[in-house]
Design an enzyme around this catalytic site. Structure first.
Site, PDB file in Angstrom:
ATOM      1  N   ASP A 149      -5.212 -10.403   0.157  1.00 49.39           N
ATOM      2  CA  ASP A 149      -3.932 -11.050   0.178  1.00 49.39           C
ATOM      3  C   ASP A 149      -2.967 -10.972  -1.078  1.00 49.39           C
ATOM      4  O   ASP A 149      -3.361 -11.358  -2.177  1.00 49.39           O
ATOM      5  CB  ASP A 149      -4.102 -12.579   0.555  1.00 49.39           C
ATOM      6  CG  ASP A 149      -2.906 -13.295   1.187  1.00 49.39           C
ATOM      7  OD1 ASP A 149      -2.134 -12.614   1.585  1.00 49.39           O
ATOM      8  OD2 ASP A 149      -2.670 -14.308   0.610  1.00 49.39           O
ATOM      9  N   HIS A 150      -1.718 -10.607  -0.866  1.00 53.19           N
ATOM     10  CA  HIS A 150      -1.066 -10.324  -1.978  1.00 53.19           C
ATOM     11  C   HIS A 150      -1.274  -9.462  -3.001  1.00 53.19           C
ATOM     12  O   HIS A 150      -1.231  -9.508  -4.405  1.00 53.19           O
ATOM     13  CB  HIS A 150      -0.365 -11.716  -2.775  1.00 53.19           C
ATOM     14  CG  HIS A 150       0.388 -12.630  -1.909  1.00 53.19           C
ATOM     15  ND1 HIS A 150      -0.172 -13.292  -0.875  1.00 53.19           N
ATOM     16  CD2 HIS A 150       1.674 -12.923  -2.094  1.00 53.19           C
ATOM     17  CE1 HIS A 150       0.886 -13.722  -0.341  1.00 53.19           C
ATOM     18  NE2 HIS A 150       2.158 -13.817  -0.979  1.00 53.19           N
ATOM     19  N   GLU A 159      -0.722  -3.974  12.180  1.00 54.44           N
ATOM     20  CA  GLU A 159      -0.132  -3.735  11.093  1.00 54.44           C
ATOM     21  C   GLU A 159       1.413  -4.037  11.228  1.00 54.44           C
ATOM     22  O   GLU A 159       2.181  -4.278  10.265  1.00 54.44           O
ATOM     23  CB  GLU A 159      -0.262  -2.342  10.739  1.00 54.44           C
ATOM     24  CG  GLU A 159      -0.089  -1.812   9.326  1.00 54.44           C
ATOM     25  CD  GLU A 159       0.288  -0.158   9.176  1.00 54.44           C
ATOM     26  OE1 GLU A 159      -0.567   0.109   8.267  1.00 54.44           O
ATOM     27  OE2 GLU A 159       0.944   0.371   9.856  1.00 54.44           O
ATOM     28  N   HIS A 218       0.896  -1.144  -0.040  1.00 54.51           N
ATOM     29  CA  HIS A 218       0.055   0.043   0.012  1.00 54.51           C
ATOM     30  C   HIS A 218       0.679   1.123   0.107  1.00 54.51           C
ATOM     31  O   HIS A 218       2.153   1.040   0.041  1.00 54.51           O
ATOM     32  CB  HIS A 218      -1.074   0.044   1.104  1.00 54.51           C
ATOM     33  CG  HIS A 218      -0.436   0.482   2.430  1.00 54.51           C
ATOM     34  ND1 HIS A 218      -1.148   1.287   3.169  1.00 54.51           N
ATOM     35  CD2 HIS A 218       0.795   0.285   3.016  1.00 54.51           C
ATOM     36  CE1 HIS A 218      -0.396   1.549   4.453  1.00 54.51           C
ATOM     37  NE2 HIS A 218       0.709   0.855   4.118  1.00 54.51           N
ATOM     38  N   HIS A 244       5.140   0.560  -0.429  1.00 51.21           N
ATOM     39  CA  HIS A 244       5.635  -0.709   0.736  1.00 51.21           C
ATOM     40  C   HIS A 244       4.515  -1.717   1.025  1.00 51.21           C
ATOM     41  O   HIS A 244       3.632  -1.589   0.475  1.00 51.21           O
ATOM     42  CB  HIS A 244       6.396   0.196   1.848  1.00 51.21           C
ATOM     43  CG  HIS A 244       5.334   0.692   2.838  1.00 51.21           C
ATOM     44  ND1 HIS A 244       4.552   1.849   2.345  1.00 51.21           N
ATOM     45  CD2 HIS A 244       4.772   0.251   3.886  1.00 51.21           C
ATOM     46  CE1 HIS A 244       3.721   1.983   3.436  1.00 51.21           C
ATOM     47  NE2 HIS A 244       3.915   1.294   4.217  1.00 51.21           N
ATOM     48  N   CYS A 278       5.717   6.400   4.623  1.00 50.21           N
ATOM     49  CA  CYS A 278       4.688   5.503   4.355  1.00 50.21           C
ATOM     50  C   CYS A 278       3.918   6.109   2.922  1.00 50.21           C
ATOM     51  O   CYS A 278       3.020   5.428   2.616  1.00 50.21           O
ATOM     52  CB  CYS A 278       3.623   5.720   5.075  1.00 50.21           C
ATOM     53  SG  CYS A 278       4.157   4.980   6.995  1.00 50.21           S
ATOM     54  N   HIS A 330       3.081  -5.045   4.239  1.00 49.42           N
ATOM     55  CA  HIS A 330       2.993  -5.316   5.439  1.00 49.42           C
ATOM     56  C   HIS A 330       2.438  -6.805   5.492  1.00 49.42           C
ATOM     57  O   HIS A 330       1.968  -6.976   4.600  1.00 49.42           O
ATOM     58  CB  HIS A 330       2.205  -4.511   6.374  1.00 49.42           C
ATOM     59  CG  HIS A 330       2.506  -3.234   6.676  1.00 49.42           C
ATOM     60  ND1 HIS A 330       3.495  -2.683   7.214  1.00 49.42           N
ATOM     61  CD2 HIS A 330       2.067  -1.882   6.034  1.00 49.42           C
ATOM     62  CE1 HIS A 330       3.769  -1.476   7.368  1.00 49.42           C
ATOM     63  NE2 HIS A 330       2.883  -1.062   6.381  1.00 49.42           N
TER      64      HIS A 330
END
Lengths: 137, 137, 137, 137, 137, 137
Positions: D79-80, D126, D14, D39, D33, D41
């Site tokens: 996811d991914h 996070e 994100h 980047h 960020c 998580h």
């Protein structure tokens, strides 16, 4: 209403005792936690704030700002210190985690209030088996 | 060959310093870990032994026996203590984790040898970010 | 008001089933958790009590006392046991975590009340992905 | 009333930014960020539901059912993935965790309501130091 | 010989792919890890060094020094970055964890050698279920 | 040479005992782990393989493939099962973790060898305080 929690850590020495009790009475009441030669912990501090996120930025408060407040007000004064002897906001208090969470609340509350954020909880994990929480009242 | 690891925990105070250095020199070298008023940690101790399981019983050694040896020889002497002042096997030594793992090895080795088990590793986790291991040589 | 949480652990076997259903119906409803040959878990139990710390001692209640109550009333009866067959306070109940937290509440509440402490929450973590909480009503 | 929590996980990329701000202003406000190259998580999602367990079955709701709802409605879409570019329920929103917990609540609430279960909390961790919770109002 | 391990963390985006394969072939081989819109992780990096502690100071190397080397050489270049696009020591390499541990080894080895310390292991934990280790050969 | 570790989990019931010993002798030797009504654990299984990553793809082996092998060969046969009664590769063996890691090695080795990957270690964490490792000899 969104709740945001930040974890910070500090390592410190402490001893559970009342100055007006002798070592024996302290040991009887507090057990090995009253060792006159001190012991210590890796403390984990969890600070929870709450409020409405700003619709323009999508966030409640910048995490770095939360971290900075906690570090400057709290952990820099506790980390690698002796809680009984060196921590200004614990002066004259028994170095219990119960007293610590309330003292930390008192230190943090004005800073968050000034930012329009409500302090919701202060939690300290003293070990993997024990933690204490305070919600301000 | 099977490797069995047991974790035990202890909370202790310590201070990094050399007695023949003054506080300033100690602070210069060891930083905040040399605070003369002490600090402390929740230490995690991992002891690994190795050997051939007994074909009759299917086990290498009773876990309770391992736990008892570590508690009696090590953690009862460290838990809620001051590593610099109160721990027999650390007398005269700098209270570093490097020295601690080697002293613990020396304390445990004879007991496991007497049981026909080989001590393989002593590991201490001082914080979630740091740990030290020793394999006996 | 301070909230204090103590974690204790127990390992146990159990099976999800109703005696008046046959194995097939139990398996249809409860899935693999109804295996007639049992399965088991490392359960983590978190007990939270709340109250005003004693101003004289700085603590709410001695942690060792909390631990002793939980061990004597609860974990000694569950640890290395079969929840369906051997646990007095689960007799006649389906061995679900939902029933377990309520039964544990009922066992612990009188002891803490007798000490002037309020039981606030009973939480059981059955795995790293699942936990159940009960607040007494 | 029983509270049941299920943890599910997803890994995602994100970036924190407003489309109508240029990169510089975004970086000034959101810091690293807001890196335009993204980047990511390992997010942990905790969903808590509450209700009265069925006296006949001893359970509130089948855990597998909870897991399936969360996976189908939420994690398969996250996811991914890139939260800013690919997640239907985050379209047009700043990819903050504050917005994410509220969007997830909105997605999950009808499914649990249809089952007669109340959604109680959506929490996203996070990182080991930061988490956000939402209780529906 | 003492083994000292330091953990540092970074959050990053990446994508598994070969530039000379089209998206379809990349997706076929790497699965969802090849999402062209990226995904990301909270990476944990464990660096282990070994050597003989200095008898005068009782330590192998100052932990702060280890942390500084890892941060300056490695994590400042990876944290909140895109591993494929922005990390100098990963240029021209597939952004796999296998390649990452070897590249990190190459970056760190000269600095520790210059201090007379041997680099022993570089480990990256990409998620709670997966990690990769490299021992230099 | 790269070492890749995959964690998988299973919940199972077991009992430590020899069939040719009566319950009393089993209890005397194995303690509460020999409860005839069974007990259980959340087991964590760590499988480590090693080899040279493929220079073309940058990876040692696809993680999904590793996970599939472990699930099909091992965890599907152990999860929510009774290790003493239901697990083919533990038939006739004492249900110790020492025997379990060696049996799992024997099950997994051919599959990884067939892929040109070396099995390096099988580790089982039975609780947060105990784990057992096996390296194939």
């Amino acid at each position: 209403m969104i709740y945001l929690t930040r974890r910070e850590r500090f390592n410190a020495a402490h001893r559970m005792y009342r100055e007006d009790w002798d070592d024996r009475r302290n040991m009887d009441f507090y057990g090995k936690c009253s060792n006159p030669n001190w012991h210590g912990h890796n403390y984990e501090l969890f600070v929870t704030v709450k409020g409405e996120p700003d619709p323009e930025t999508g966030i409640l408060i910048n995490l770095k700002e939360v971290s900075t407040i906690i570090r400057e007000r709290i952990t820099v004064k506790l980390d690698h210190k002796n809680i009984n002897l060196e921590v200004p906001f614990m002066k004259g208090k028994i170095a219990s985690t119960e007293n610590l969470v309330r003292a930390i609340w008192k230190e943090l509350d004005p800073d968050f209030s000034a930012l329009g954020i409500h302090l919701h909880a202060v939690k300290i994990k003293e070990s993997e088996n024990n933690f204490i929480e305070y919600f301000g009242e």
